[in-house]
Design an enzyme around this catalytic site. Structure first.
Site, PDB file in Angstrom:
ATOM      1  N   GLU A 189     -14.572   2.760   0.273  1.00 14.69           N
ATOM      2  CA  GLU A 189     -14.283   4.176   0.497  1.00 14.69           C
ATOM      3  C   GLU A 189     -15.528   5.055   0.674  1.00 14.69           C
ATOM      4  O   GLU A 189     -15.686   6.071  -0.006  1.00 14.69           O
ATOM      5  CB  GLU A 189     -13.393   4.682  -0.656  1.00 14.69           C
ATOM      6  CG  GLU A 189     -12.120   3.848  -0.755  1.00 14.69           C
ATOM      7  CD  GLU A 189     -11.143   4.298  -1.849  1.00 14.69           C
ATOM      8  OE1 GLU A 189     -11.542   5.079  -2.728  1.00 14.69           O
ATOM      9  OE2 GLU A 189      -9.976   3.867  -1.801  1.00 14.69           O
ATOM     10  N   ASN A 235     -14.503  -1.238   3.188  1.00 12.61           N
ATOM     11  CA  ASN A 235     -13.072  -1.017   2.988  1.00 12.61           C
ATOM     12  C   ASN A 235     -12.825   0.483   2.826  1.00 12.61           C
ATOM     13  O   ASN A 235     -13.587   1.173   2.147  1.00 12.61           O
ATOM     14  CB  ASN A 235     -12.674  -1.753   1.693  1.00 12.61           C
ATOM     15  CG  ASN A 235     -11.197  -1.881   1.454  1.00 12.61           C
ATOM     16  OD1 ASN A 235     -10.466  -2.364   2.325  1.00 12.61           O
ATOM     17  ND2 ASN A 235     -10.740  -1.470   0.283  1.00 12.61           N
ATOM     18  N   HIS A 269      -2.473   2.311   2.546  1.00 14.89           N
ATOM     19  CA  HIS A 269      -1.572   3.006   1.599  1.00 14.89           C
ATOM     20  C   HIS A 269      -0.768   4.021   2.406  1.00 14.89           C
ATOM     21  O   HIS A 269      -1.218   5.147   2.640  1.00 14.89           O
ATOM     22  CB  HIS A 269      -2.381   3.678   0.489  1.00 14.89           C
ATOM     23  CG  HIS A 269      -3.105   2.702  -0.374  1.00 14.89           C
ATOM     24  ND1 HIS A 269      -2.431   1.785  -1.168  1.00 14.89           N
ATOM     25  CD2 HIS A 269      -4.416   2.457  -0.553  1.00 14.89           C
ATOM     26  CE1 HIS A 269      -3.316   1.037  -1.810  1.00 14.89           C
ATOM     27  NE2 HIS A 269      -4.526   1.416  -1.444  1.00 14.89           N
ATOM     28  N   GLU A 309      -4.759  -3.410   1.339  1.00 20.62           N
ATOM     29  CA  GLU A 309      -4.074  -2.804   0.172  1.00 20.62           C
ATOM     30  C   GLU A 309      -2.730  -2.200   0.583  1.00 20.62           C
ATOM     31  O   GLU A 309      -2.379  -1.092   0.175  1.00 20.62           O
ATOM     32  CB  GLU A 309      -4.956  -1.713  -0.460  1.00 20.62           C
ATOM     33  CG  GLU A 309      -6.345  -2.190  -0.838  1.00 20.62           C
ATOM     34  CD  GLU A 309      -7.172  -1.152  -1.599  1.00 20.62           C
ATOM     35  OE1 GLU A 309      -6.616  -0.132  -2.049  1.00 20.62           O
ATOM     36  OE2 GLU A 309      -8.395  -1.373  -1.732  1.00 20.62           O
ATOM     37  N   ASP A 350       0.747  -0.768   0.920  1.00 20.81           N
ATOM     38  CA  ASP A 350       1.999  -0.376   0.269  1.00 20.81           C
ATOM     39  C   ASP A 350       2.578   0.797   1.044  1.00 20.81           C
ATOM     40  O   ASP A 350       1.857   1.489   1.774  1.00 20.81           O
ATOM     41  CB  ASP A 350       1.869  -0.108  -1.246  1.00 20.81           C
ATOM     42  CG  ASP A 350       0.760   0.827  -1.667  1.00 20.81           C
ATOM     43  OD1 ASP A 350       0.344   1.680  -0.856  1.00 20.81           O
ATOM     44  OD2 ASP A 350       0.310   0.731  -2.821  1.00 20.81           O
TER      45      ASP A 350
HETATM   46  C1  XIL Z   1      -6.192   1.398  -8.093  1.00 19.53           C
HETATM   47  C2  XIL Z   1      -5.436   0.482  -9.039  1.00 19.53           C
HETATM   48  O1  XIL Z   1      -4.288  -0.004  -8.389  1.00 19.53           O
HETATM   49  C3  XIL Z   1      -5.046   1.237 -10.298  1.00 19.53           C
HETATM   50  O2  XIL Z   1      -4.502   0.334 -11.264  1.00 19.53           O
HETATM   51  C4  XIL Z   1      -6.268   1.937 -10.898  1.00 19.53           C
HETATM   52  O3  XIL Z   1      -5.862   2.730 -11.996  1.00 19.53           O
HETATM   53  C5  XIL Z   1      -6.949   2.798  -9.866  1.00 19.53           C
HETATM   54  O4  XIL Z   1      -7.285   2.013  -8.735  1.00 19.53           O
HETATM   55  N1  XIL Z   1      -8.075   2.131  -3.387  1.00 19.53           N
HETATM   56  C6  XIL Z   1      -8.702   1.030  -3.926  1.00 19.53           C
HETATM   57  C7  XIL Z   1      -8.149   0.390  -5.162  1.00 19.53           C
HETATM   58  O5  XIL Z   1      -9.647   0.522  -3.333  1.00 19.53           O
HETATM   59  O6  XIL Z   1      -9.155  -0.156  -5.977  1.00 19.53           O
HETATM   60  C8  XIL Z   1      -7.313   1.356  -5.961  1.00 19.53           C
HETATM   61  O7  XIL Z   1      -6.692   0.621  -7.018  1.00 19.53           O
HETATM   62  C9  XIL Z   1      -6.286   2.018  -5.076  1.00 19.53           C
HETATM   63  C10 XIL Z   1      -6.952   2.822  -3.985  1.00 19.53           C
END
Ligand code: XIL
Length: 311
Positions: free
Chosen positions: A127, A168, A204, A232, A234
C-alpha cells in the site's frame, strides 16, 4: 476448487489465521483441502514478529508455514514494509532516519532469510500509494526517501534470490490514477534494474462494483513483463445480505477470477479469508459484511461455486 485450479496450473489461495487453524478443525479442514496457496492474515506483519525490539515471536508465522508445507501449498509472505501494524517501539518517534533504515534492512534480511526457499512470493511493500497516485507519506518514506521501495526490493532479493517479489495495493484493480502510478513505478524500477516480479491487486470490492477495466488493467502490467495476482479478494455487501446480493456477489467473484485467468501472467487468486465466520470486513466497514465465499456455518455460498466454475 483446489483440484480445478491445480488442473489448469493456477493458484487459488486464502488468507489464514493461525489462531483459527489451532481452534477450529472444520476451518482447518477447508483451508487444507480447498486451496493451493495461503497467506498469513497478520502473522508475518512486523508487530507480530517483533513485538519488542530484538525479541522475536515467530510462533504464528511458523504455524502457518508448517500447515502450508504439510498440505503442499504455496506461501505468500505478507508483508515486509507497510505503514500499518508496526510495533510501537518502532513508531514511538525516538529513532533517527539512519536507525530506521538499518532496522528496515535487518527486518527484511531476518524475516525473508528465516523463510528462504519456503515462501514463494513476498508482498515486499504494501500500500505505498495515496488514492491520487502520489506516494503515501509514511515512516519509511520519511526516513529513507521515495527510494525506500527500490531499497526494500533489493534487500529482499539478497535475502532470498528465488522468492518472487511483489508490490501490493488496493483500489488499483481498474485503470485510474492510482493504478497508473503503480504501473509507472514498476516501469521505472525495471528500467533501473531493481528486482520486481509482480504486482498484487488486493481486490477488496463492493458487490456490483468490479471495475469494468480490470482486464485491460491487468494487461497493462503483464505487458511490462511482471506478473499480476489478485491477493486479497473479498466482495462486501450491505447487511443483512439478501439472496440477490449473494447472487450478484457470486457473479463478481466469477468475473474477477475469469478476467485474471484469461491473462497470461495473472496466475493466482487469493481470497482474504474464506469464511464470513472470521472476516475482517464487519470490523472495518460497519454495516457491510458477508464478503467471503463460505458463510458463518462454513457452508459454501453461491460465490464458492462461481469461483470453482471460473477456475
Ligand atoms: C487486515 C486483517 O485482515 C485484519 O485482521 C487486521 O486487523 C488488519 O489487517 N490490506 C492488507 C491486509 O494488506 O494486511 C489487511 O488485513 C487488509 C487490508
Amino acid at each position: 476448487m483446489r483440484a480445478a485450479a491445480s488442473a489448469r496450473g493456477a493458484l487459488v489461495g486464502t488468507a489464514l489465521a493461525a489462531s483459527h487453524l489451532a481452534a477450529d478443525p472444520d476451518y482447518a479442514q477447508l483451508a487444507g483441502s480447498q486451496f493451493n496457496s495461503v497467506t498469513p492474515e497478520n502473522e508475518m506483519k512486523w508487530e507480530a514478529v517483533e513485538p519488542r525490539r530484538g525479541q522475536f515471536d515467530w510462533s504464528g508465522a511458523d504455524a502457518i508455514v508448517t500447515f502450508a508445507e504439510a498440505h503442499g501449498q504455496r506461501i505468500r509472505g505478507h508483508t515486509l514494509v507497510w505503514h500499518q501494524q508496526l510495533p510501537s517501539w518502532l513508531t514511538g518517534g525516538s529513532l533517527s532516519p539512519a536507525e530506521l533504515r538499518q532496522l528496515l534492512h535487518e527486518h527484511i534480511a531476518t524475516e525473508v532469510g528465516r523463510y528462504r526457499g519456503r515462501v514463494g512470493a513476498w508482498d515486499v511493500v504494501n500500500e505505498p500509494f495515496n488514492d491520487d497516485g502520489s506516494l503515501r507519506s509514511s515512516i519509511w518514506k520519511g526516513a529513507l526517501g521515495p527510494d525506500y521501495i527500490a531499497q526494500a526490493l533489493t534487500w529482499a532479493r539478497q535475502a532470498d534470490p528465488d522468492a518472487k517479489l511483489y508490490l501490493n495495493d488496493y483500489d488499483i484493480e481498474g485503470v485510474g490514477a492510482k493504478s497508473t502510478a503503480m504501473l509507472e513505478l514498476v516501469g521505472s524500477l525495471k528500467a533501473n534494474g531493481v528486482p520486481i516480479d509482480g504486482v498484487g491487486f488486493e481486490g477488496h470490492l463492493i458487490v456490483g462494483q468490479v471495475p469494468p477495466s480490470l482486464q485491460q488493467n491487468i494487461a497493462r502490467f503483464t505487458g511490462l513483463g511482471v506478473s499480476v495476482e489478485i491477493t486479497e479478494l473479498d466482495v462486501r455487501v450491505p447487511l443483512p445480505a439478501s439472496a440477490a446480493d449473494l447472487s450478484r456477489q457470486a457473479s463478481d467473484y466469477g468475473r474477477v477470477a475469469r478476467e485474471c485467468l484469461a491473462a497470461q501472467g495473472c496466475t493466482a487468486i487469493t481470497v482474504w479469508g474464506f469464511a464470513d465466520r472470521y472476516s475482517w470486513i464487519p470490523r472495518f466497514f460497519p454495516g457491510m459484511g458477508a464478503a467471503d465465499i463460505y458463510d458463518q456455518q462454513l457452508r459454501p455460498k453461491p460465490a464458492a461455486s462461481a469461483l470453482r466454475q471460473a477456475l
